[in-house]
Design an enzyme around this catalytic site. Sequence first.
Site, PDB file in Angstrom:
ATOM      1  N   ALA A  16       0.800  -1.227   0.000  1.00  0.00           N
ATOM      2  CA  ALA A  16       0.000   0.000   0.000  1.00  0.00           C
ATOM      3  C   ALA A  16       0.832   1.276   0.000  1.00  0.00           C
ATOM      4  O   ALA A  16       0.295   2.372  -0.085  1.00  0.00           O
ATOM      5  CB  ALA A  16      -0.937   0.005   1.217  1.00  0.00           C
ATOM      6  N   SER A  18       2.884   2.288  -2.294  1.00  0.00           N
ATOM      7  CA  SER A  18       3.316   2.762  -3.614  1.00  0.00           C
ATOM      8  C   SER A  18       2.332   2.307  -4.687  1.00  0.00           C
ATOM      9  O   SER A  18       1.506   1.420  -4.459  1.00  0.00           O
ATOM     10  CB  SER A  18       4.716   2.183  -3.907  1.00  0.00           C
ATOM     11  N   GLY A  19       2.438   2.929  -5.829  1.00  0.00           N
ATOM     12  CA  GLY A  19       1.814   2.458  -7.064  1.00  0.00           C
ATOM     13  C   GLY A  19       0.357   2.042  -6.959  1.00  0.00           C
ATOM     14  O   GLY A  19      -0.502   2.799  -6.481  1.00  0.00           O
ATOM     15  N   TYR A 164       9.638 -13.748 -12.367  1.00  0.00           N
ATOM     16  CA  TYR A 164       8.437 -12.938 -12.178  1.00  0.00           C
ATOM     17  C   TYR A 164       7.221 -13.572 -12.885  1.00  0.00           C
ATOM     18  O   TYR A 164       6.135 -13.680 -12.302  1.00  0.00           O
ATOM     19  CB  TYR A 164       8.708 -11.533 -12.718  1.00  0.00           C
ATOM     20  N   LYS A 168       3.705 -14.886 -11.204  1.00  0.00           N
ATOM     21  CA  LYS A 168       2.408 -14.287 -11.543  1.00  0.00           C
ATOM     22  C   LYS A 168       1.446 -15.302 -12.174  1.00  0.00           C
ATOM     23  O   LYS A 168       0.230 -15.210 -11.993  1.00  0.00           O
ATOM     24  CB  LYS A 168       2.624 -13.084 -12.467  1.00  0.00           C
ATOM     25  N   THR A 199       4.143   3.212 -12.560  1.00  0.00           N
ATOM     26  CA  THR A 199       4.490   3.173 -11.127  1.00  0.00           C
ATOM     27  C   THR A 199       6.014   3.054 -11.018  1.00  0.00           C
ATOM     28  O   THR A 199       6.687   2.788 -12.014  1.00  0.00           O
ATOM     29  CB  THR A 199       3.874   1.939 -10.425  1.00  0.00           C
TER      30      THR A 199
HETATM   31  N1  LIG Z   1       3.462  -1.477 -12.499  1.00  0.00           N
HETATM   32  C1  LIG Z   1       3.155  -2.375 -13.419  1.00  0.00           C
HETATM   33  O1  LIG Z   1       3.302  -2.137 -14.627  1.00  0.00           O
HETATM   34  C2  LIG Z   1       2.636  -3.722 -13.026  1.00  0.00           C
HETATM   35  C3  LIG Z   1       2.245  -4.568 -14.051  1.00  0.00           C
HETATM   36  C4  LIG Z   1       1.759  -5.811 -13.742  1.00  0.00           C
HETATM   37  C5  LIG Z   1       1.629  -6.196 -12.420  1.00  0.00           C
HETATM   38  N2  LIG Z   1       2.031  -5.355 -11.435  1.00  0.00           N
HETATM   39  C6  LIG Z   1       1.887  -5.833 -10.072  1.00  0.00           C
HETATM   40  O2  LIG Z   1       1.134  -4.927  -9.326  1.00  0.00           O
HETATM   41  C7  LIG Z   1       1.537  -4.962  -7.955  1.00  0.00           C
HETATM   42  C8  LIG Z   1       1.870  -3.545  -7.498  1.00  0.00           C
HETATM   43  O3  LIG Z   1       2.911  -3.064  -8.308  1.00  0.00           O
HETATM   44  P1  LIG Z   1       3.322  -1.524  -8.360  1.00  0.00           P
HETATM   45  O4  LIG Z   1       3.614  -1.235  -9.765  1.00  0.00           O
HETATM   46  O5  LIG Z   1       2.359  -0.740  -7.592  1.00  0.00           O
HETATM   47  O6  LIG Z   1       4.741  -1.641  -7.618  1.00  0.00           O
HETATM   48  P2  LIG Z   1       5.477  -0.629  -6.611  1.00  0.00           P
HETATM   49  O7  LIG Z   1       6.890  -1.069  -6.613  1.00  0.00           O
HETATM   50  O8  LIG Z   1       5.126   0.759  -6.946  1.00  0.00           O
HETATM   51  O9  LIG Z   1       4.795  -0.999  -5.194  1.00  0.00           O
HETATM   52  C9  LIG Z   1       4.987  -2.235  -4.590  1.00  0.00           C
HETATM   53  C10 LIG Z   1       4.892  -2.062  -3.078  1.00  0.00           C
HETATM   54  O10 LIG Z   1       5.028  -3.357  -2.474  1.00  0.00           O
HETATM   55  C11 LIG Z   1       5.828  -3.221  -1.320  1.00  0.00           C
HETATM   56  N3  LIG Z   1       6.441  -4.507  -0.977  1.00  0.00           N
HETATM   57  C12 LIG Z   1       7.455  -5.140  -1.603  1.00  0.00           C
HETATM   58  N4  LIG Z   1       7.746  -6.275  -0.972  1.00  0.00           N
HETATM   59  C13 LIG Z   1       6.896  -6.383   0.084  1.00  0.00           C
HETATM   60  C14 LIG Z   1       6.712  -7.341   1.120  1.00  0.00           C
HETATM   61  N5  LIG Z   1       7.485  -8.419   1.208  1.00  0.00           N
HETATM   62  N6  LIG Z   1       5.729  -7.134   2.023  1.00  0.00           N
HETATM   63  C15 LIG Z   1       4.954  -6.036   1.949  1.00  0.00           C
HETATM   64  N7  LIG Z   1       5.088  -5.081   1.011  1.00  0.00           N
HETATM   65  C16 LIG Z   1       6.052  -5.252   0.084  1.00  0.00           C
HETATM   66  C17 LIG Z   1       6.870  -2.186  -1.680  1.00  0.00           C
HETATM   67  O11 LIG Z   1       7.446  -1.615  -0.520  1.00  0.00           O
HETATM   68  C18 LIG Z   1       6.028  -1.196  -2.499  1.00  0.00           C
HETATM   69  O12 LIG Z   1       5.484  -0.189  -1.679  1.00  0.00           O
HETATM   70  C19 LIG Z   1       2.727  -5.912  -7.897  1.00  0.00           C
HETATM   71  O13 LIG Z   1       2.294  -7.186  -7.483  1.00  0.00           O
HETATM   72  C20 LIG Z   1       3.186  -5.962  -9.328  1.00  0.00           C
HETATM   73  O14 LIG Z   1       3.861  -7.163  -9.621  1.00  0.00           O
HETATM   74  C21 LIG Z   1       2.522  -4.119 -11.706  1.00  0.00           C
END
Ligand SMILES: NC(=O)c1ccc[n+]([C@@H]2O[C@H](COP(=O)([O-])OP(=O)(O)OC[C@H]3O[C@@H](n4cnc5c(N)ncnc54)[C@H](O)[C@@H]3O)[C@@H](O)[C@H]2O)c1
Length: 254
Positions: A16, A18-19, A164, A168, A199
């Site tokens: 929560a 980020s992103g 990754y 997923k 993000t």
């Molecule tokens: N951004 C994209 O393009 C994209 C695309 C496909 C899937 N996703 C997925 O969406 C989800 C969110 O991604 P995002 O882009 O917001 O990433 P982000 O890096 O902005 O945010 C991820 C957050 O997860 C936290 N985190 C990491 N490891 C952790 C742990 N062990 N316990 C608790 N928190 C932890 C980090 O501190 C960070 O705040 C992820 O699962 C990512 O794989 C993102």
Amino acid sequence: MVAGMVAGRLALVTGAGSGIGRATCQILSREGAIVIAADRNYEAAVETIKTHTALASGSNEADHMAVELDVANPKSVQNILQTAIKQYKAPPTIIVNSAGITRDNWLLKLSEEDYDSVLNINLKGTFLVMQTFSRAMTEAGLPGSIINISSIIGKYGNMGQTNYSASKAGVIAMTQSAAKELGKYNIRVNVVLPGFIDTPMVKTVPEKVQQAILKQVPLGRLGRPSELAEVIAFLSSDKSSFMTGASVDVTGGF
Ligand SMILES: NC(=O)c1ccc[n+]([C@@H]2O[C@H](COP(=O)([O-])OP(=O)(O)OC[C@H]3O[C@@H](n4cnc5c(N)ncnc54)[C@H](O)[C@@H]3O)[C@@H](O)[C@H]2O)c1
């Protein structure tokens, strides 16, 4: 009276700080939910609550809570359940698994350590949170909605992401199995497959690769975190009451 799609519900959002996780806290609170923002980075989770949860629609910042959570650590997950029950006298019934990491490298170069950390956080972390909180919901006799975040890469694969993509793909299969088991408790489990979203995670992708990706996105741009969060809010709410085990692509057509 709090208005909104998920008014009065208690939601736990991992990742929560980020992103997509942060945007989800924002939209769920706008829709009337009380939000527990959980992240490995506690300061970032606090920042989410302070500056991104809506005080509009009757939601009060003081209702929300930031917690430190490592989803890959069973003790840490259990602690958050206890904290939530202590604070709110009931477990959360909306669970959003957004914590995730990448450790990209070519298959021929990928270290075992980078393989393990991605699988531990993305797949085992999702498992631990789902198991712990669905158990609490069944014990409390409460219906609920779990939303896991996979990736479109989990369906099609991607160069440099064997670890990754496997994590997923696992999240998609795990969602489908959990949905089959939890339906009888009226706990729905769905999975969202984001494409390329603007993000911090995407910032690690080299510019050249980003440009090549954008050429394959019919809508011609990266997605916004809020565009994921709106779908997650829909899946959290009773508006999606007959959806479970579903995989929802949110990719701009990629
Ligand atoms: N951004 C994209 O393009 C994209 C695309 C496909 C899937 N996703 C997925 O969406 C989800 C969110 O991604 P995002 O882009 O917001 O990433 P982000 O890096 O902005 O945010 C991820 C957050 O997860 C936290 N985190 C990491 N490891 C952790 C742990 N062990 N316990 C608790 N928190 C932890 C980090 O501190 C960070 O705040 C992820 O699962 C990512 O794989 C993102």
